[in-house]
Design an enzyme around this catalytic site. Structure first.
Site, PDB file in Angstrom:
ATOM      1  CB  CYS A 265      -7.092   1.654  -2.871  1.00  0.00           C
ATOM      2  SG  CYS A 265      -8.890   1.629  -2.751  1.00  0.00           S
TER       3      CYS A 265
ATOM      4  CB  CYS B 133      -8.412   0.193   0.169  1.00  0.00           C
ATOM      5  SG  CYS B 133      -8.842  -0.489  -1.436  1.00  0.00           S
TER       6      CYS B 133
END
Length: 145
Positions: free
Chosen positions: A69, A72
């Site tokens: 991600c 993230c």
């Protein structure tokens, strides 16, 4: 706050009794003798997650994330900075939803990153999306006052 609190070690996951006044003094674990607060997020698997959520008598801030991600990974340095500011009054942890998919499903995590704040074993707040360090700290503290 009570006179003493249960604090789960980020290294061996043993529950320790720590005097409230000693939290800021970098207490050590009675079992593994490492510091209880590293000023860095603690990576947890499913078994350790439950122990930290249910046994810590301080709030636990969780970053549900995944290694693939982009947002993230972008938020990771800010989360590190937030951990340094929030500990020792908040335990700051990370859960890799790729490695622990049951936790993602159990908490109905639909987008990552998602921050969740737990107090006394119960989720009290949730925030999806990447944030900067100041916003993470402000959001967390706003739900604890």
């Amino acid at each position: 706050m009570t006179d003493s609190l249960h604090i789960v070690c980020p290294h061996c996951h043993t529950t320790n009794r720590v005097k409230s006044a000693d939290l800021a003094k970098a207490p050590d674990c009675g079992s593994c003798h490492q510091v209880l607060f590293t000023r860095h997020p603690v990576n947890l698997d499913e078994a350790a997650f439950d122990r930290h959520i249910t046994r810590n008598q301080i709030p636990v801030l969780v970053d549900f994330w995944a290694p693939w991600c982009g947002p993230c990974l972008q938020m990771a340095p800010a989360y590190e900075q937030a951990a340094a500011q929030l500990e020792p009054t908040v335990r700051v942890v990370k859960v890799d939803t790729e490695a622990s998919p049951n936790l993602g499903a159990r908490f109905n995590i639909r987008s990552i990153p998602t921050l969740a704040l737990f107090v006394n074993g119960r989720e009290v707040a949730r925030q999806p999306g990447a944030m900067g360090a100041a916003d993470i700290v402000r959001w967390t503290r706003s739900h604890l006052s």
